[in-house]
Design an enzyme around this catalytic site. Structure first.
Site, PDB file in Angstrom:
ATOM      1  N   THR A  77      27.849 -38.397 -18.336  1.00 47.17           N
ATOM      2  CA  THR A  77      28.495 -37.167 -17.884  1.00 47.17           C
ATOM      3  C   THR A  77      29.661 -36.780 -18.790  1.00 47.17           C
ATOM      4  O   THR A  77      29.985 -35.599 -18.916  1.00 47.17           O
ATOM      5  CB  THR A  77      28.983 -37.300 -16.431  1.00 47.17           C
ATOM      6  OG1 THR A  77      29.937 -38.364 -16.331  1.00 47.17           O
ATOM      7  CG2 THR A  77      27.807 -37.585 -15.503  1.00 47.17           C
ATOM      8  N   LYS A 127      28.550 -33.523 -13.800  1.00 48.39           N
ATOM      9  CA  LYS A 127      29.994 -33.567 -14.057  1.00 48.39           C
ATOM     10  C   LYS A 127      30.654 -32.347 -13.426  1.00 48.39           C
ATOM     11  O   LYS A 127      30.149 -31.230 -13.564  1.00 48.39           O
ATOM     12  CB  LYS A 127      30.255 -33.559 -15.567  1.00 48.39           C
ATOM     13  CG  LYS A 127      31.683 -33.926 -15.976  1.00 48.39           C
ATOM     14  CD  LYS A 127      31.890 -35.427 -15.937  1.00 48.39           C
ATOM     15  CE  LYS A 127      33.153 -35.835 -16.685  1.00 48.39           C
ATOM     16  NZ  LYS A 127      33.361 -37.304 -16.623  1.00 48.39           N
TER      17      LYS A 127
END
Length: 496
Positions: A245, A186
């Site tokens: 994520t 992420k």
């Protein structure tokens, strides 16, 4: 332990199937019983995914019974052979009396709160990491901890199935996969934490910076995780080992409240350790963080003089510190693979006092020589510590602040009549290494953005008229160590 192919598993009768796979889920043969009818399985990950679906679709009472079937970590309850081996590998079967007492106390508190023992896939973790994870997770609410416990069971059973079923090209991890590039994560995780522990640094002559109140500790973080357990998410669409994520983002934000240090590097170490403690199937983690600078505004004080507000801050849009960290599991624990710091996006203009001459001139040369030019550079300065621990604490005057690195660059740029950008960054490097002997290496990436001259003479003025340069741009890269400083001082006849 006998090892089978997926083809052999698919041709087993019910009794053989149950005998082979009935113990995969701790004292819960009903999981294997329910998936028997779904044969044939394409690969071991297909079998595992089907078993997990049976668990997730089961009644909550059955799920809780599965959780309660697991032994206390480091306890003395009856364990399956697989659990004994897993706990022995983590050092839980050979604890001191003090360690056993600590585990027992945590187990008791955890079980009293949730109604089932603490469950963690301990493979690859140390006993200290396991105890820390237990102490952290005991603060979860019941629903969150049930979900986490089921995720840990998914990891445990994944390892157990891999021990029983060998690869025949059906998606299992091969030795060649160790060289595979495989990660996910992420980016742009924005963290704004207020009132972090203040930072104090050793004063140097080139800088007025002596630390930060850290009232606003703002970071833009990029996180990436890796490990063989994620292969089937790419090859088979198997998400049973994938941490979303979005969950990674929330993980970082939630744990930001528990950080008790003062440096960005310390924060990255803290977050990385929490990830690897919580998700034992993650083999490695990479973190990149940009410090988003906020400067305190000045307001009139009680005596009428301007003083820092301490309440109101404005965000700086200029240079910032960028910090990188990479940790990986090894046979001996968690190892530091990489740790760097960079003063990024430093833009400096010197209106005179720089030159560039005596370079090769041939049929390709159109650039005139210059002996007193303005010089405009974009500069990144990076550094690596001899001892990475110096970057984590920030309370022993060993920490190197990006602000001081920037101020050294300002000072040298002001003082030096440079013959080239290469010469300039070399002198900056020498000064940084002199001020900070705790650094092993300093390196530079520079970009020449010197303005183009439009009018070189203005009557009655020293001024000239310039415009932005047109691409392409020249650039330079250079690294230095303490040996370069020693050699430079020898040439000057100075001993350190």
């Amino acid at each position: 332990m006998n090892v089978y192919s997926i083809k052999q598993i698919n041709t087993m009768n019910r009794d053989a199937f149950m005998s082979t796979l009935g113990s995969i889920f701790e004292h819960s043969p009903w999981v294997a019983e329910r998936v028997y009818a779904y044969r044939p399985f394409k690969a071991s990950n297909h079998l595992h995914r089907t078993m997990l679906e049976a668990v997730y679709l089961a009644h909550r009472d059955e799920q809780l019974s599965l959780l309660r079937a697991h032994p206390d970590l480091a306890g003395r309850l009856q364990m399956s052979d697989a659990s004994v081996q897993e706990q022995r590998g983590a050092g839980l079967t050979d604890l001191t009396q003090e360690e056993l007492a600590a585990f027992t106390a945590c187990n008791t508190e955890y079980t009293n709160k949730f109604g089932f023992p603490f469950i963690m896939a301990v493979k690859g973790s140390t006993k200290d990491q396991i105890l820390a994870a237990m102490q952290l997770r005991i603060h979860n609410d019941s629903e969150a901890e049930i979900r986490q416990a089921l995720l840990e069971i998914a990891k445990i059973t994944k390892f157990r199935i891999q021990d029983i079923i060998h690869s025949e090209g059906g998606g299992e991890v091969k030795k060649s996969d160790k060289k595979r590039t495989m990660y996910y994560g992420k980016g742009d995780v924005l963290v704004y934490r207020t009132y972090v522990l203040p930072l104090k640094v050793k004063p140097i002559p080139e800088s007025a910076y002596t630390g930060s109140d850290n009232v606003i500790f703002a970071l833009n973080i990029k996180v990436a995780v890796s490990g063989a357990a994620f292969l089937t998410s790419f090859t088979e669409g198997d998400n049973s080992m994938v941490v979303a994520t979005d969950s990674m983002k929330n993980f970082i934000l939630r744990h930001a409240a528990g950080f008790e240090g003062s440096t960005v590097e310390g924060f990255l170490h803290y977050i990385a350790a929490r990830f690897l403690e919580t998700y034992s199937h993650m083999q490695g983690i990479d973190l990149l963080a940009e410090r988003l600078p906020f400067d305190s505004v000045q307001v009139p004080g009680v005596d009428g003089k301007l003083t820092e507000s301490g309440l109101v801050y404005r965000q700086s849009r200029n240079e910032s510190g960028v910090f990188a960290l990479q940790l990986e599991r090894s046979e001996t624990g968690i190892e530091l693979v990489k740790q760097t710091a960079v003063m990024s996006n430093l833009h400096l203009i010197k209106v005179s006092g720089s030159s560039f001459a005596n370079f090769i001139r041939d049929e390709y040369t159109t650039l005139p020589e210059s002996f007193n030019r303005p010089l405009f550079i974009y500069l990144n300065i990076g550094w690596i510590y001899v001892d990475p621990e110096d970057a984590k604490a920030g309370d022993d005057y060993r920490y190197v602040a990006p602000e001081q690195i920037s101020d050294i660059a300002h000072t040298v740029f002001h003082q030096e009549i440079s013959a080239s950008i290469q010469s300039l960054i070399y002198q900056i490097g020498l000064k940084i290494l002199e001020r900070f002997p705790q650094l092993e290496q300093v390196w530079f990436e520079s970009n020449n953005r010197t303005w183009e001259t439009v009018i070189d003479s203005i009557s009655g003025s020293e001024g000239q008229v310039y415009t932005e340069p047109r691409p392409p741009y020249g650039f330079q890269g250079f690294s230095m160590t303490q040996e370069d400083l020693i050699e430079a001082r020898k040439k000057e006849g100075v001993t350190r």
